[in-house]
Design a protein around this motif. Structure first.
Motif, mmCIF file in Angstrom:
data_model
loop_
_atom_site.group_PDB
_atom_site.id
_atom_site.type_symbol
_atom_site.label_atom_id
_atom_site.label_comp_id
_atom_site.label_asym_id
_atom_site.label_seq_id
_atom_site.Cartn_x
_atom_site.Cartn_y
_atom_site.Cartn_z
ATOM 1 N N VAL A 7 0.754 -1.063 0.050
ATOM 2 C CA VAL A 7 -0.126 -0.175 -0.014
ATOM 3 C C VAL A 7 0.541 0.791 -0.095
ATOM 4 O O VAL A 7 0.866 2.317 -1.140
ATOM 5 C CB VAL A 7 -0.775 0.575 1.032
ATOM 6 C CG1 VAL A 7 -1.513 1.620 1.504
ATOM 7 C CG2 VAL A 7 -1.776 -1.218 1.203
ATOM 8 N N ILE A 10 2.341 1.571 -3.684
ATOM 9 C CA ILE A 10 1.092 2.123 -4.919
ATOM 10 C C ILE A 10 0.815 3.827 -3.922
ATOM 11 O O ILE A 10 0.909 4.269 -4.613
ATOM 12 C CB ILE A 10 -0.635 0.919 -4.270
ATOM 13 C CG1 ILE A 10 0.551 -0.174 -4.438
ATOM 14 C CG2 ILE A 10 -0.786 1.926 -5.294
ATOM 15 C CD1 ILE A 10 -0.281 -0.967 -6.086
ATOM 16 N N ALA A 11 1.047 3.909 -2.921
ATOM 17 C CA ALA A 11 0.519 5.422 -2.146
ATOM 18 C C ALA A 11 1.940 6.144 -3.743
ATOM 19 O O ALA A 11 1.484 7.159 -3.792
ATOM 20 C CB ALA A 11 0.931 5.277 -0.477
ATOM 21 N N SER A 14 0.462 6.668 -6.701
ATOM 22 C CA SER A 14 0.034 7.630 -6.553
ATOM 23 C C SER A 14 -0.239 9.196 -6.100
ATOM 24 O O SER A 14 -1.173 9.887 -6.754
ATOM 25 C CB SER A 14 -1.221 6.656 -6.192
ATOM 26 O OG SER A 14 -1.409 5.695 -6.863
ATOM 27 N N THR A 123 3.802 3.381 -13.213
ATOM 28 C CA THR A 123 3.080 2.184 -13.251
ATOM 29 C C THR A 123 4.010 1.122 -13.224
ATOM 30 O O THR A 123 4.263 0.157 -12.325
ATOM 31 C CB THR A 123 1.361 2.504 -12.506
ATOM 32 O OG1 THR A 123 1.292 3.945 -12.190
ATOM 33 C CG2 THR A 123 0.524 1.496 -12.143
ATOM 34 N N ILE A 143 -5.573 -3.263 -5.243
ATOM 35 C CA ILE A 143 -4.533 -1.918 -3.981
ATOM 36 C C ILE A 143 -4.425 -0.642 -5.136
ATOM 37 O O ILE A 143 -5.069 0.197 -4.319
ATOM 38 C CB ILE A 143 -3.397 -2.552 -3.938
ATOM 39 C CG1 ILE A 143 -3.876 -3.183 -2.445
ATOM 40 C CG2 ILE A 143 -2.418 -0.737 -3.087
ATOM 41 C CD1 ILE A 143 -2.794 -3.823 -1.790
ATOM 42 N N ILE A 144 -4.169 -1.308 -6.334
ATOM 43 C CA ILE A 144 -3.895 -0.197 -7.409
ATOM 44 C C ILE A 144 -5.205 0.991 -7.974
ATOM 45 O O ILE A 144 -5.183 1.872 -7.694
ATOM 46 C CB ILE A 144 -3.656 -0.097 -8.538
ATOM 47 C CG1 ILE A 144 -2.800 1.216 -9.103
ATOM 48 C CG2 ILE A 144 -3.796 -1.129 -9.690
ATOM 49 C CD1 ILE A 144 -0.942 1.387 -8.929
ATOM 50 N N CYS A 146 -8.374 1.093 -6.236
ATOM 51 C CA CYS A 146 -8.534 1.315 -4.894
ATOM 52 C C CYS A 146 -7.830 2.794 -4.499
ATOM 53 O O CYS A 146 -8.021 4.181 -4.219
ATOM 54 C CB CYS A 146 -8.610 1.070 -3.423
ATOM 55 S SG CYS A 146 -10.071 -0.821 -3.551
ATOM 56 N N MET A 147 -6.535 2.639 -4.686
ATOM 57 C CA MET A 147 -5.786 4.086 -4.366
ATOM 58 C C MET A 147 -5.563 4.689 -5.186
ATOM 59 O O MET A 147 -6.117 6.434 -5.028
ATOM 60 C CB MET A 147 -4.431 3.515 -3.852
ATOM 61 C CG MET A 147 -4.278 2.502 -2.785
ATOM 62 S SD MET A 147 -4.135 3.279 -1.659
ATOM 63 C CE MET A 147 -2.264 4.416 -1.624
ATOM 64 N N THR A 148 -6.298 4.860 -6.802
ATOM 65 C CA THR A 148 -5.966 5.519 -8.081
ATOM 66 C C THR A 148 -7.702 6.307 -7.671
ATOM 67 O O THR A 148 -7.513 7.691 -8.038
ATOM 68 C CB THR A 148 -6.171 5.098 -8.997
ATOM 69 O OG1 THR A 148 -5.017 4.258 -9.427
ATOM 70 C CG2 THR A 148 -5.981 6.099 -10.179
ATOM 71 N N ALA A 150 -9.495 6.959 -5.229
ATOM 72 C CA ALA A 150 -9.176 8.562 -3.793
ATOM 73 C C ALA A 150 -8.351 9.038 -4.531
ATOM 74 O O ALA A 150 -8.446 9.712 -3.589
ATOM 75 C CB ALA A 150 -8.465 7.053 -3.007
ATOM 76 N N PHE A 151 -6.796 8.743 -4.404
ATOM 77 C CA PHE A 151 -6.290 10.367 -5.037
ATOM 78 C C PHE A 151 -6.882 11.409 -6.458
ATOM 79 O O PHE A 151 -6.482 12.152 -6.344
ATOM 80 C CB PHE A 151 -4.828 9.228 -5.114
ATOM 81 C CG PHE A 151 -3.442 8.658 -4.091
ATOM 82 C CD1 PHE A 151 -2.993 9.528 -3.612
ATOM 83 C CD2 PHE A 151 -4.018 7.888 -3.581
ATOM 84 C CE1 PHE A 151 -1.853 9.675 -2.541
ATOM 85 C CE2 PHE A 151 -3.481 7.407 -1.849
ATOM 86 C CZ PHE A 151 -2.125 7.769 -2.260
#
Length: 192
Positions: A7, A10-11, A14, A123, A143-144, A146-148, A150-151
């Protein structure tokens, strides 16, 4: 690598998207939620494909070029990728590109697709590093996405409400997260 480390990596990747979205959010007169949803979906799918392709390419490279006994080389490549991506983000923070401040009525989807195409190269490199580290592909893809999403949303609304002055902090934060991942690879996998 465990899921918390994944995470964080990826953060780190991102945060580049966050900074770009922050700049775009600072320029719009009003955020159209329907258009933002379309942009989130497009960018998330693009990032998902880039990460999956990177993981696939590392598998090809591992099978064809590296002997299975030479897992060390793959770990070194992964660490170099994380350090290189961090250096790139620091360079972007130092460069501090000027944003042409002119009001736009809505978010331009074509502009986001061009930006996403460039970001997906990094990426893809992260996907190669994840492949060499032997991470769970399904978990990384979840994860990618969800994080994308969100960001992208956080970036647009941060820019919309606060302007784009936080983009440099996002670049530095992303670089630090990626460097921590590179150090973790060295300490936990290479030096052991």
């Amino acid at each position: 690598m465990n899921w918390i480390e994944n995470v964080l990596i990826i953060a780190g990747v991102s945060l580049d998207i966050f900074a770009a979205m922050e700049c775009q959010g600072a320029l719009v007169a009003k955020v159209d939620k329907k258009q933002l949803s379309v942009i989130c979906a497009l960018i998330a799918v693009w990032q998902l494909c880039a990460l999956a392709l990177g993981n696939y390419l590392s598998g090809l490279l591992y099978r064809n070029e590296l002997a299975h006994d030479e897992n060390f080389v793959g770990l070194v490549i992964a660490a170099v990728i994380f350090f290189g991506l961090g250096i790139r983000l620091i360079a972007k923070a130092i460069k501090n590109e000027w944003v042409n401040e002119r009001r736009e009525e809505s978010l331009d989807v074509k502009k986001f697709l061009r930006m996403t195409a460039v970001t997906s190269i990094y990426t893809l490199l992260a996907g190669i590093a994840f492949g060499f580290l032997g991470t769970n592909v399904a978990l990384m893809l979840i994860i990618i996405v969800c994080m994308t999403i969100a960001f992208v949303v956080l970036g647009v609304y941060t820019g919309y409400h606060l302007g784009f002055q936080h983009k440099t902090k996002a670049y530095v934060g992303g670089a630090l997260l990626l460097w921590i991942a590179g150090i973790d690879v060295i300490v936990r996998h290479i030096m052991c």
